[in-house]
Design an enzyme around this catalytic site. Structure first.
Site, PDB file in Angstrom:
ATOM      1  N   ASN A  97      41.375 -62.521  -3.107  1.00  0.00           N
ATOM      2  CA  ASN A  97      41.001 -63.460  -2.037  1.00  0.00           C
ATOM      3  C   ASN A  97      40.225 -64.661  -2.592  1.00  0.00           C
ATOM      4  OD1 ASN A  97      38.566 -62.324  -2.646  1.00  0.00           O
ATOM      5  ND2 ASN A  97      38.131 -61.530  -0.606  1.00  0.00           N
ATOM      6  N   GLU A 134      32.282 -63.523  -1.729  1.00  0.00           N
ATOM      7  CA  GLU A 134      33.460 -63.481  -0.887  1.00  0.00           C
ATOM      8  C   GLU A 134      33.693 -64.847  -0.216  1.00  0.00           C
ATOM      9  OE1 GLU A 134      35.274 -61.088  -1.382  1.00  0.00           O
ATOM     10  OE2 GLU A 134      34.552 -59.127  -0.712  1.00  0.00           O
ATOM     11  N   HIS A 169      37.647 -64.510  -4.696  1.00  0.00           N
ATOM     12  CA  HIS A 169      36.222 -64.318  -4.968  1.00  0.00           C
ATOM     13  C   HIS A 169      35.930 -64.334  -6.465  1.00  0.00           C
ATOM     14  CE1 HIS A 169      36.369 -59.566  -4.893  1.00  0.00           C
ATOM     15  NE2 HIS A 169      36.624 -60.013  -6.102  1.00  0.00           N
ATOM     16  N   ASP A 189      27.864 -58.367 -10.988  1.00  0.00           N
ATOM     17  CA  ASP A 189      27.720 -57.732  -9.681  1.00  0.00           C
ATOM     18  C   ASP A 189      27.692 -56.208  -9.790  1.00  0.00           C
ATOM     19  OD1 ASP A 189      30.362 -57.382 -10.423  1.00  0.00           O
ATOM     20  OD2 ASP A 189      31.224 -58.509  -8.778  1.00  0.00           O
TER      21      ASP A 189
HETATM   22  C1  GLP Z   1      36.152 -57.111  -8.291  1.00  0.00           C
HETATM   23  C2  GLP Z   1      34.825 -57.439  -9.013  1.00  0.00           C
HETATM   24  C3  GLP Z   1      34.881 -58.733  -9.771  1.00  0.00           C
HETATM   25  C4  GLP Z   1      36.215 -58.803 -10.491  1.00  0.00           C
HETATM   26  C5  GLP Z   1      37.310 -58.968  -9.470  1.00  0.00           C
HETATM   27  C6  GLP Z   1      38.725 -58.903 -10.029  1.00  0.00           C
HETATM   28  O1  GLP Z   1      35.981 -56.814  -6.950  1.00  0.00           O
HETATM   29  N1  GLP Z   1      33.682 -57.452  -8.151  1.00  0.00           N
HETATM   30  O2  GLP Z   1      33.788 -58.850 -10.648  1.00  0.00           O
HETATM   31  O3  GLP Z   1      36.213 -59.897 -11.371  1.00  0.00           O
HETATM   32  O4  GLP Z   1      37.162 -58.101  -8.367  1.00  0.00           O
HETATM   33  O5  GLP Z   1      39.033 -57.592 -10.430  1.00  0.00           O
HETATM   34  P1  GLP Z   1      40.344 -57.248 -11.289  1.00  0.00           P
HETATM   35  O6  GLP Z   1      40.158 -57.908 -12.592  1.00  0.00           O
HETATM   36  O7  GLP Z   1      40.359 -55.737 -11.402  1.00  0.00           O
HETATM   37  O8  GLP Z   1      41.487 -57.777 -10.529  1.00  0.00           O
END
Ligand code: GLP
Length: 247
Positions: A145, A152, A147, A71
């Site tokens: 959440n 989302e 995702h 993403d």
């Molecule tokens: C972000 C990214 C994801 C990532 C997730 C968890 O918003 N878009 O690709 O895997 O949230 O992030 P983190 O590993 O910093 O908790």
């Protein structure tokens, strides 16, 4: 659910990096190519450092290694310090190329947050993944959440790469990267769809840190996927392993 639990983040990162290294080594040895799906965020960061060391100091020919990121924010300049492009350039592609020059930085692919037509950008990205042979192994992190990528809650299991609106929770969780200023966090993103992710031959999901405990527990209680927790669609994927440091 196939869950591997480790007592520390360090151990989780070492074991997942070693596993991914061996999978890449095997397939590159057999076919000369590998398509690695990458996630951004803090969860896989230490694993990436270890994987880069292993790949970079091996004598593997990495000219057939392609990476595809899940993403990107939209809109965002590629040169913006918080773009996922910059995160991957400095956190994966460049350090790997510096250690093993057979890896071409141009084989690191990510959705272009500056694309004038985001819908077309998403369609082209899907085609590019398919043309490269499809993702052999996708790394995922878990949003608080539930995702995956920027899919989302409310995202369907058959969604493809597309533009989406970020939820307030996600913008709030990510504002720490934008000087704690919510206004600076882009309101949209582009993401591989859940359907796209599920086509990966194998998935490694990294679940780390207390903040993920609640959502991970919810996920483990489910017997069937729900759009409320997009990561639950991984229950439909036969080769997904959760690497967790949560007791
Ligand atoms: C972000 C990214 C994801 C990532 C997730 C968890 O918003 N878009 O690709 O895997 O949230 O992030 P983190 O590993 O910093 O908790």
């Amino acid at each position: 659910m196939n869950i591997k639990t480790f007592s520390t983040h360090e151990e989780l990162s070492e074991q997942s990096a070693q596993y991914i290294f061996e999978i890449i080594q095997k397939k590159i040895g057999e076919t000369g190519t590998f398509v690695l799906g990458l996630a951004t965020g803090a969860s896989p960061r230490l694993m990436y450092q270890k994987l880069i060391q292993k790949l970079g100091t091996s004598d593997l020919d990495l000219s057939g290694l392609h990476t595809f990121n899940l993403d990107e924010y939209y809109p965002i300049r590629q040169g913006h310090p918080q773009s996922y492009f910059q995160e991957m350039y400095h956190g994966f592609w460049k350090p790997l190329h510096d250690l093993n020059q057979s890896f071409e930085i141009t084989n690191g692919h990510i959705l272009n947050g500056e694309a004038p037509n985001p819908d077309m950008e998403c369609r082209i990205y899907e085609k590019m993944i398919q043309k490269t042979g499809g993702v052999d192994l996708q790394v995922l992190g878990l949003g608080i959440n539930g995702h995956i990528g920027f899919n989302e809650p409310g995202s369907a299991g058959d969604t493809r790469t597309r533009q989406i609106d970020l939820t307030p929770e996600t913008r709030e969780a990510n504002k720490k990267y934008f000087g704690d200023d919510l206004e600076k966090v882009p309101e949209h993103g582009m993401t591989m769809g859940i359907g796209t992710i599920l086509e990966s031959k194998e998935i490694v999901m990294i679940v780390t840190g207390e903040k993920k405990k609640e959502v991970f527990e919810k996920l483990q209680r489910l017997s069937a996927p729900t759009e409320d927790i997009p990561a639950s669609f991984l229950l439909n994927h036969t080769k997904t392993t959760f690497y967790s440091d949560l007791a």
